[in-house]
Design a protein around this motif. Structure first.
Motif, PDB file in Angstrom:
ATOM      1  N   ARG A 150      -9.205 -10.702   7.219  1.00 21.45           N
ATOM      2  CA  ARG A 150      -9.179 -10.079   5.938  1.00 21.45           C
ATOM      3  C   ARG A 150      -9.742 -11.384   5.166  1.00 21.45           C
ATOM      4  O   ARG A 150     -10.792 -11.751   3.996  1.00 21.45           O
ATOM      5  CB  ARG A 150      -8.595  -9.382   4.969  1.00 21.45           C
ATOM      6  CG  ARG A 150      -8.876  -8.576   4.273  1.00 21.45           C
ATOM      7  CD  ARG A 150      -8.008  -7.973   3.326  1.00 21.45           C
ATOM      8  NE  ARG A 150      -6.506  -8.519   3.340  1.00 21.45           N
ATOM      9  CZ  ARG A 150      -6.160  -9.429   2.530  1.00 21.45           C
ATOM     10  NH1 ARG A 150      -6.378  -9.638   1.413  1.00 21.45           N
ATOM     11  NH2 ARG A 150      -4.802 -10.078   2.799  1.00 21.45           N
ATOM     12  N   HIS A 158     -13.005 -12.314   3.057  1.00 20.42           N
ATOM     13  CA  HIS A 158     -13.561 -12.462   2.366  1.00 20.42           C
ATOM     14  C   HIS A 158     -12.908 -14.547   1.588  1.00 20.42           C
ATOM     15  O   HIS A 158     -13.660 -14.227   0.496  1.00 20.42           O
ATOM     16  CB  HIS A 158     -12.103 -11.502   1.469  1.00 20.42           C
ATOM     17  CG  HIS A 158     -11.843 -11.477  -0.308  1.00 20.42           C
ATOM     18  ND1 HIS A 158     -11.566 -12.051  -0.507  1.00 20.42           N
ATOM     19  CD2 HIS A 158     -13.504 -10.281  -1.070  1.00 20.42           C
ATOM     20  CE1 HIS A 158     -11.830 -11.210  -2.146  1.00 20.42           C
ATOM     21  NE2 HIS A 158     -12.301 -10.643  -1.872  1.00 20.42           N
ATOM     22  N   PHE A 187       5.934  -6.325 -12.471  1.00 18.01           N
ATOM     23  CA  PHE A 187       4.548  -5.863 -11.894  1.00 18.01           C
ATOM     24  C   PHE A 187       3.816  -4.619 -11.922  1.00 18.01           C
ATOM     25  O   PHE A 187       5.014  -3.814 -11.672  1.00 18.01           O
ATOM     26  CB  PHE A 187       3.941  -6.909 -11.441  1.00 18.01           C
ATOM     27  CG  PHE A 187       4.827  -6.475 -10.060  1.00 18.01           C
ATOM     28  CD1 PHE A 187       4.112  -5.351  -9.001  1.00 18.01           C
ATOM     29  CD2 PHE A 187       5.269  -7.278  -9.694  1.00 18.01           C
ATOM     30  CE1 PHE A 187       4.489  -4.958  -7.473  1.00 18.01           C
ATOM     31  CE2 PHE A 187       5.732  -7.185  -7.924  1.00 18.01           C
ATOM     32  CZ  PHE A 187       5.517  -6.523  -7.034  1.00 18.01           C
ATOM     33  N   ASP A 188       3.196  -3.774 -12.224  1.00 10.47           N
ATOM     34  CA  ASP A 188       3.014  -2.354 -11.747  1.00 10.47           C
ATOM     35  C   ASP A 188       3.481  -1.901 -10.324  1.00 10.47           C
ATOM     36  O   ASP A 188       3.010  -2.725  -9.533  1.00 10.47           O
ATOM     37  CB  ASP A 188       1.539  -1.892 -11.701  1.00 10.47           C
ATOM     38  CG  ASP A 188       0.862  -0.565 -12.153  1.00 10.47           C
ATOM     39  OD1 ASP A 188       1.688  -0.275 -11.243  1.00 10.47           O
ATOM     40  OD2 ASP A 188       0.063  -0.394 -12.967  1.00 10.47           O
ATOM     41  N   ARG A 238       2.871   0.069  -8.610  1.00 13.31           N
ATOM     42  CA  ARG A 238       2.329   0.813  -7.611  1.00 13.31           C
ATOM     43  C   ARG A 238       1.578  -0.065  -6.507  1.00 13.31           C
ATOM     44  O   ARG A 238       0.928  -0.305  -5.901  1.00 13.31           O
ATOM     45  CB  ARG A 238       0.585   1.524  -8.489  1.00 13.31           C
ATOM     46  CG  ARG A 238       1.591   2.928  -8.538  1.00 13.31           C
ATOM     47  CD  ARG A 238       0.519   3.754  -9.753  1.00 13.31           C
ATOM     48  NE  ARG A 238      -0.325   2.843 -10.466  1.00 13.31           N
ATOM     49  CZ  ARG A 238      -0.734   2.775 -12.470  1.00 13.31           C
ATOM     50  NH1 ARG A 238      -1.914   4.225 -11.607  1.00 13.31           N
ATOM     51  NH2 ARG A 238      -0.756   2.767 -12.971  1.00 13.31           N
ATOM     52  N   GLY A 239       1.705  -1.572  -6.783  1.00 15.16           N
ATOM     53  CA  GLY A 239       0.785  -2.881  -6.078  1.00 15.16           C
ATOM     54  C   GLY A 239       1.692  -3.473  -5.442  1.00 15.16           C
ATOM     55  O   GLY A 239       1.740  -4.560  -4.533  1.00 15.16           O
ATOM     56  N   GLN A 242       1.527  -3.767  -1.401  1.00 18.93           N
ATOM     57  CA  GLN A 242       0.411  -5.136  -1.460  1.00 18.93           C
ATOM     58  C   GLN A 242       0.618  -6.557  -1.490  1.00 18.93           C
ATOM     59  O   GLN A 242      -0.083  -7.690  -1.523  1.00 18.93           O
ATOM     60  CB  GLN A 242      -0.894  -5.181  -2.391  1.00 18.93           C
ATOM     61  CG  GLN A 242      -1.392  -3.873  -1.699  1.00 18.93           C
ATOM     62  CD  GLN A 242      -2.223  -3.009  -2.755  1.00 18.93           C
ATOM     63  OE1 GLN A 242      -2.908  -3.621  -3.474  1.00 18.93           O
ATOM     64  NE2 GLN A 242      -3.499  -2.356  -2.081  1.00 18.93           N
ATOM     65  N   ARG A 248      -3.331 -12.063  -1.914  1.00 17.50           N
ATOM     66  CA  ARG A 248      -3.720 -10.639  -2.481  1.00 17.50           C
ATOM     67  C   ARG A 248      -3.063 -10.826  -3.573  1.00 17.50           C
ATOM     68  O   ARG A 248      -1.779 -10.698  -3.315  1.00 17.50           O
ATOM     69  CB  ARG A 248      -3.325  -9.300  -1.551  1.00 17.50           C
ATOM     70  CG  ARG A 248      -3.518  -8.421  -2.386  1.00 17.50           C
ATOM     71  CD  ARG A 248      -4.969  -7.491  -1.758  1.00 17.50           C
ATOM     72  NE  ARG A 248      -4.513  -6.569  -0.467  1.00 17.50           N
ATOM     73  CZ  ARG A 248      -5.387  -6.243   0.406  1.00 17.50           C
ATOM     74  NH1 ARG A 248      -6.812  -6.264  -0.222  1.00 17.50           N
ATOM     75  NH2 ARG A 248      -4.835  -5.310   1.515  1.00 17.50           N
ATOM     76  N   VAL A 259      -1.639  -9.380  -6.954  1.00 17.09           N
ATOM     77  CA  VAL A 259      -1.664  -8.081  -7.760  1.00 17.09           C
ATOM     78  C   VAL A 259      -1.663  -8.454  -9.672  1.00 17.09           C
ATOM     79  O   VAL A 259      -1.645  -7.935 -10.296  1.00 17.09           O
ATOM     80  CB  VAL A 259      -0.718  -6.854  -7.444  1.00 17.09           C
ATOM     81  CG1 VAL A 259      -1.041  -6.690  -6.093  1.00 17.09           C
ATOM     82  CG2 VAL A 259       0.825  -8.110  -7.703  1.00 17.09           C
ATOM     83  N   PRO A 264      -3.054 -10.814 -12.701  1.00 17.76           N
ATOM     84  CA  PRO A 264      -3.995 -11.596 -12.135  1.00 17.76           C
ATOM     85  C   PRO A 264      -3.453 -13.312 -12.497  1.00 17.76           C
ATOM     86  O   PRO A 264      -4.134 -14.521 -12.661  1.00 17.76           O
ATOM     87  CB  PRO A 264      -3.856 -11.024 -14.771  1.00 17.76           C
ATOM     88  CG  PRO A 264      -3.620 -10.167 -14.138  1.00 17.76           C
ATOM     89  CD  PRO A 264      -2.880 -10.009 -13.147  1.00 17.76           C
TER      90      PRO A 264
END
Lengths: 133, 406
Positions: free
Chosen positions: B170, B174, B335-336, B338-339, B342, B348, B350, B352
């Motif tokens: 990845r 990427h 942080f959220d 849900r991340g 990751q 990666r 999450v 900003p």
């Protein structure tokens, strides 16, 4: 005032969102690009639209590699809601992964590879706008 | 003259002088050896001794009698008139009177002695064999456990490498290609823009940012690969000491960041000093970078020892071992959640405002090098908690197995 058409651009890369909205803006000032940084933000936006009764976007442009919800997961959630499932979706990615291509092809989703020059970007923007005409 | 009771006693009795001439013999012995009394009296004792007994008598038995006057529980073999052997257990006594010596022999037949002895020997052999087998079994069991642990760790390693390979793929498709593509787009834009285009400066800035990003991704990737290749040197780690080193470094890196670390006494574990330093440095610098605006970065570190199965991949295998559970909590912006799956992925980010998305990947790598586990929990506005589980003893593959043996 005439309501502008919206394209929802979901991409974690600010530069790419910038290119895309610039290119679309140059071609057709009637269409606004709404930006979301990831799938979660995109779904939040769509639900907001749904609840407020505003017009739906004429196109959703999805990046594949994104945090929280990637392109595939976001696509599946959009399609799972009958309210959004009619909105055309395209994938805008630099992913050279052939599996991604096959996967989205099986979903019936067009895939655009992120451009490395302006004229190709303009060509893509032109194609994207055809979804909204 | 021999007493009647001795003559009839249910044992063998005879006496002789030092020359071996039989002086007395009782009924039972005569009956057993199938001699008449008259045939034996005045005869030499050699008549009733087998050859082996004769030699034994001359070399051991008799000298013993002469020396200490008696000999007990001596095993000899007598023979009948027909030379049939009769095993006998004998007590003997030598008495001297008026310059004449008399040796008295009392014996009982011990036909079963050999059988008992054989049985004893057989039983001992069996016991020894069982013991050997048991030891071999124990050893095999131990080796099996050790191999299972090695297998489990190999599986963990392979899974880890597989995961890394996917991530590298990845990263290559990427994270390395993206900046290059952007360089190309921005150069293209610059080329198309007129000389007096006010956007030129912005575009050049973007160009610089993209090339900087590329450099940084490559450098961080190198750091990550270095961590893959370098050996893990286990020593006894005092986290509190390590904390002081890291805090000093951070004070120069982030001057005026007002980092406050509250840490209790953390138990000693076996780990790699440099790698653990990297982890603490990363977690504390995250706490500084993601502190709430205008607030101090406060970090609380708590620790407990708990028992955890060392096996993580093999089902139905258990080996409970001491693990250190280290919790690093900050009260930053968070942080959220849900991340949270990751944040440990390479590049990666999450958040900003985060860097290049490598720090927590490095932490995960280090913890996995130590056969541990790292998890994270966070809520926006409430802070982040990183939990690390590390085996206390880690110096060898079989550290746990050795500790099992009494």
């Amino acid at each position: 005032m005439k309501l502008q058409k919206q394209i929802l651009c979901v991409d974690d890369d600010a530069d790419d969102r910038f290119f895309l909205s610039q290119a679309i803006d140059d071609l057709n000032a009637e269409v606004v690009v709404v930006e979301a940084q990831n799938g979660l933000e995109a779904l939040d936006y769509l639900n907001d639209v749904k609840n407020s009764g505003k017009p739906l976007p004429c196109l959703i442009i999805l990046d594949i590699n994104m945090p929280y919800l990637d392109g595939k997961q976001t696509f599946q959630r959009i399609r799972a809601d009958s309210f959004f499932s009619k909105i055309p979706v395209v994938v805008f990615t630099n992913s050279g992964n052939p599996n991604d291509k096959t996967l989205f092809k099986s979903f019936g989703v067009d895939l655009f590879v992120k451009p490395d020059n302006i004229s190709y970007m303009n060509e893509i923007a032109h194609n994207l706008l055809s979804y909204c005409s | 003259m021999m007493e009647t009771s001795l003559d009839r006693a249910p044992c063998y009795y005879f006496s002789s002088n030092d020359e071996g001439t039989i002086l007395e013999v009782n009924q039972m012995l005569c009956r057993q050896l199938e001699f008449d009394k008259e045939q034996l009296l005045g005869n030499t004792a050699d008549a009733i001794f087998t050859l082996a007994t004769r030699i034994f008598h001359q070399t051991h038995f008799f000298p013993l009698l002469k020396m200490q006057g008696h000999a007990d529980e001596i095993f000899i073999t007598l023979q009948t008139k027909d030379k049939k052997q009769v095993p006998v257990l004998v007590n003997a006594e030598r008495r001297e009177a008026n310059g004449n010596a008399v040796i008295l022999y009392i014996g009982i037949p011990v036909y079963n002695r050999k059988k008992f002895e054989d049985e004893l020997v057989a039983a001992r052999k069996e016991a020894e064999a069982a013991l050997r087998e048991n030891t071999a079994l124990q050893q095999a069991k131990q080796e099996l456990q050790q191999h299972a642990e090695q297998l489990d760790q190999h599986i963990a390693k392979v899974n880890q490498q597989n995961e890394e390979l996917k991530q590298f793929n990845r990263v290559i498709t990427h994270d390395l290609q993206e900046p290059v593509r952007k360089l190309s787009v921005f150069s293209n834009m610059l080329l198309n823009a007129g000389e007096n285009d006010g956007n030129s400066k912005t575009i050049v800035e973007k160009l610089l940012r993209a090339s900087g990003q590329l450099r940084s991704v490559i450098a961080k990737l190198q750091e990550y690969i270095w961590l893959t290749e370098s050996a893990t040197n286990f020593t006894e780690i005092k986290f509190n000491k390590l904390l002081m080193v890291v805090q000093q470094k951070l004070e120069t890196e982030f001057p005026g960041s007002s980092l406050i670390v509250k840490a209790e006494d953390i138990p000693v574990v076996q780990a790699d000093w440099d790698q653990m330093q990297l982890v603490l440095h990363q977690l504390l610098s995250n706490a500084i970078r993601f502190r709430k605006k205008g607030e101090k970065a406060i970090v609380e570190i708590t620790s407990t020892i708990l028992q955890k199965n060392r096996f993580t991949n093999l089902e139905g295998k258990y080996h409970y071992q001491d693990f250190l559970k280290l919790q690093v909590k900050d009260w930053g912006i968070g942080f959220d959640p849900r991340g949270k799956d990751q944040v440990f992925d390479l590049f990666r980010n999450v958040h900003p405002a985060s860097g290049y998305g490598i720090g927590l990947s490095l932490c995960k790598k280090v913890v996995e090098n130590h056969w541990g586990k790292i998890t994270i929990d966070s809520k926006p506005g409430e802070g982040t908690t990183v939990t690390i589980l590390l085996p206390v003893a880690n110096s060898r593959f079989n550290a746990g197995v050795e500790r099992n043996t009494p």
